[in-house]
Design a protein around this motif. Structure first.
Motif, PDB file in Angstrom:
ATOM      1  N   ARG A  59       0.834  -1.204   0.000  1.00  0.00           N
ATOM      2  CA  ARG A  59       0.000   0.000   0.000  1.00  0.00           C
ATOM      3  C   ARG A  59       0.869   1.255   0.000  1.00  0.00           C
ATOM      4  NH1 ARG A  59      -5.337  -0.418   1.443  1.00  0.00           N
ATOM      5  NH2 ARG A  59      -5.288   1.697   2.296  1.00  0.00           N
ATOM      6  N   LEU A  60       0.499   2.198  -0.855  1.00  0.00           N
ATOM      7  CA  LEU A  60       1.100   3.528  -0.878  1.00  0.00           C
ATOM      8  C   LEU A  60      -0.032   4.531  -0.740  1.00  0.00           C
ATOM      9  CD1 LEU A  60       3.672   3.239  -3.817  1.00  0.00           C
ATOM     10  CD2 LEU A  60       4.118   3.088  -1.372  1.00  0.00           C
ATOM     11  N   GLY A  61       0.023   5.303   0.342  1.00  0.00           N
ATOM     12  CA  GLY A  61      -1.075   6.228   0.585  1.00  0.00           C
ATOM     13  C   GLY A  61      -2.385   5.481   0.727  1.00  0.00           C
ATOM     14  N   ASP A  62      -3.387   5.889  -0.034  1.00  0.00           N
ATOM     15  CA  ASP A  62      -4.688   5.234   0.022  1.00  0.00           C
ATOM     16  C   ASP A  62      -4.855   4.175  -1.059  1.00  0.00           C
ATOM     17  OD1 ASP A  62      -5.574   6.816   2.159  1.00  0.00           O
ATOM     18  OD2 ASP A  62      -6.169   8.434   0.798  1.00  0.00           O
ATOM     19  N   SER A  63      -3.785   3.865  -1.789  1.00  0.00           N
ATOM     20  CA  SER A  63      -3.869   2.916  -2.897  1.00  0.00           C
ATOM     21  C   SER A  63      -3.219   1.586  -2.541  1.00  0.00           C
ATOM     22  CB  SER A  63      -3.184   3.494  -4.147  1.00  0.00           C
ATOM     23  OG  SER A  63      -3.813   4.692  -4.550  1.00  0.00           O
ATOM     24  N   ALA A  64      -3.876   0.503  -2.920  1.00  0.00           N
ATOM     25  CA  ALA A  64      -3.349  -0.838  -2.690  1.00  0.00           C
ATOM     26  C   ALA A  64      -2.908  -1.426  -4.027  1.00  0.00           C
ATOM     27  CB  ALA A  64      -4.415  -1.716  -2.050  1.00  0.00           C
ATOM     28  N   PHE A  65      -1.718  -2.025  -4.058  1.00  0.00           N
ATOM     29  CA  PHE A  65      -1.172  -2.604  -5.279  1.00  0.00           C
ATOM     30  C   PHE A  65      -1.000  -4.105  -5.093  1.00  0.00           C
ATOM     31  CE2 PHE A  65       0.160   1.776  -5.184  1.00  0.00           C
ATOM     32  CZ  PHE A  65      -0.040   2.211  -6.484  1.00  0.00           C
ATOM     33  N   ALA A  66      -1.588  -4.876  -5.995  1.00  0.00           N
ATOM     34  CA  ALA A  66      -1.331  -6.312  -6.020  1.00  0.00           C
ATOM     35  C   ALA A  66       0.027  -6.512  -6.681  1.00  0.00           C
ATOM     36  CB  ALA A  66      -2.426  -7.030  -6.811  1.00  0.00           C
ATOM     37  N   VAL A  67       0.972  -7.058  -5.937  1.00  0.00           N
ATOM     38  CA  VAL A  67       2.337  -7.190  -6.450  1.00  0.00           C
ATOM     39  C   VAL A  67       2.692  -8.660  -6.633  1.00  0.00           C
ATOM     40  CG1 VAL A  67       3.170  -5.019  -5.497  1.00  0.00           C
ATOM     41  CG2 VAL A  67       3.207  -7.053  -4.062  1.00  0.00           C
ATOM     42  N   GLU A  68       3.562  -8.895  -7.618  1.00  0.00           N
ATOM     43  CA  GLU A  68       4.056 -10.237  -7.905  1.00  0.00           C
ATOM     44  C   GLU A  68       5.439 -10.121  -8.505  1.00  0.00           C
ATOM     45  OE1 GLU A  68       1.150 -11.853 -10.496  1.00  0.00           O
ATOM     46  OE2 GLU A  68       1.678 -10.562 -12.193  1.00  0.00           O
ATOM     47  N   ALA A  69       6.033 -11.257  -8.841  1.00  0.00           N
ATOM     48  CA  ALA A  69       7.403 -11.261  -9.346  1.00  0.00           C
ATOM     49  C   ALA A  69       7.570 -10.312 -10.530  1.00  0.00           C
ATOM     50  CB  ALA A  69       7.799 -12.673  -9.754  1.00  0.00           C
TER      51      ALA A  69
END
Length: 304
Positions: A59-69
């Motif tokens: 999460r950065l600020g109010d945004s959520a990021f689905a992360v992968e390789a």
């Protein structure tokens, strides 16, 4: 999870090593790392997170990021960062002061502004500038055919940072440059929008801010210098960068303030005056709003 708007979140700052790249840290991370377990926090420096394997949510600020390789997240100073949801993801975090990119030799040192350039004017930092415009630009992807190379480079940077054999700082600086060149190339499609008729004007605006930030400086002053109305300039700069002219003036002043706090023993009042704030109380209030700590506490947290 603590609210992301909490005012007293920890602020993490890479420390200067003394002779090499200023404040570069290379940290392998997974779900058990102290930084991850810390939950929401802010950074006083620039940071990139490279995910080598697994998946999760960052999460950065109010945004959520689905992360992968292969994913890279870019974190700019003051943004609230919470990696506690990365689950099984693993990778490396590189945290650095923009001063790590400044090389000063005897000839360059004599040129005005050599060591004080706006960090966003360095083309290697274009992805971080774009990250400041919104979530769209905070998330980049390393192409599949380059990921093994990135993993090998991260391992080499980690080894140099850990073992600190003679010359390790210069090696770190070189590898950091290569990494940022890659990022700038990955971000090129997004950056293309900045490279048209308005770019020269923006360069003039940033150059002016760079030269005059220690003085009283307003949007009207900048607009007059580039022969535009304040309203038109404000609209143009906001459209192209996502920020106002005053935002950029403040960012430049805060960058200079961080450098002075890290590298001198000047009082907070003296630092405020040096970077264009006539009122030390207002300076401290703005600094705290952007960094989560007062200037004095930030300096202590940075180990100075």
């Amino acid at each position: 999870m603590r609210a992301l708007a909490e005012p007293d979140l920890p602020v993490l700052t890479a420390r200067h090593t003394g002779t090499g790249p200023a404040g570069v840290r290379v940290l392998p991370f997974d779900a058990s790392h102290d930084r991850v377990l810390l939950g929401p926090h802010r950074h006083g420096n620039l940071e990139l997170m490279f995910y080598a394997e697994g998946s999760g949510v960052d999460r950065l600020g109010d945004s959520a990021f689905a992360v992968e390789a292969g994913d890279v997240l870019l974190v700019t100073p003051g943004v609230v960062h919470d990696a506690s949801g990365i689950a099984g993801a693993r990778g490396w975090a590189i945290e650095f002061d923009a001063a790590a990119l400044i090389t000063v030799d005897s000839a360059a040192a004599g040129r005005a502004g050599t060591t004080g350039r706006l960090w966003w004017s360095n083309p290697l930092l274009t992805p971080f500038v774009l990250a400041g415009r919104g979530p769209r630009y905070a998330h980049l992807v390393v192409p599949v055919d380059r990921r093994d190379e990135w993993v090998a480079r991260m391992r080499e940077m980690e080894r140099e940072h850990t073992e600190r054999v003679d010359g390790w700082e210069e090696v770190l600086a070189a590898l950091l440059h290569v990494t940022l060149i890659d990022l700038a190339r990955f971000a090129a499609p997004y950056a293309a929008g900045l490279r048209h008729q308005g770019e020269t004007l923006l360069a003039q605006v940033f150059e002016l801010i760079d030269e005059r930030y220690p003085e009283p400086l307003s949007t009207s002053d900048v607009a007059e210098a580039v022969s535009l109305t304040p309203t038109y300039l404000t609209t143009l700069v906001r459209q192209r960068t996502g920020r106002t002219v005053l935002d950029w003036i403040t960012e430049r002043r805060m960058a200079a303030a961080r450098e002075l706090l890290l590298t001198t023993d000047l009082s907070v009042e003296a630092v405020a005056g040096r970077v264009g704030f006539g009122d030390p109380t207002y300076f401290s209030r703005r600094f705290r709003a952007l960094h989560g700590l007062s200037p004095g506490r930030w300096r202590t947290a940075a180990g100075v």
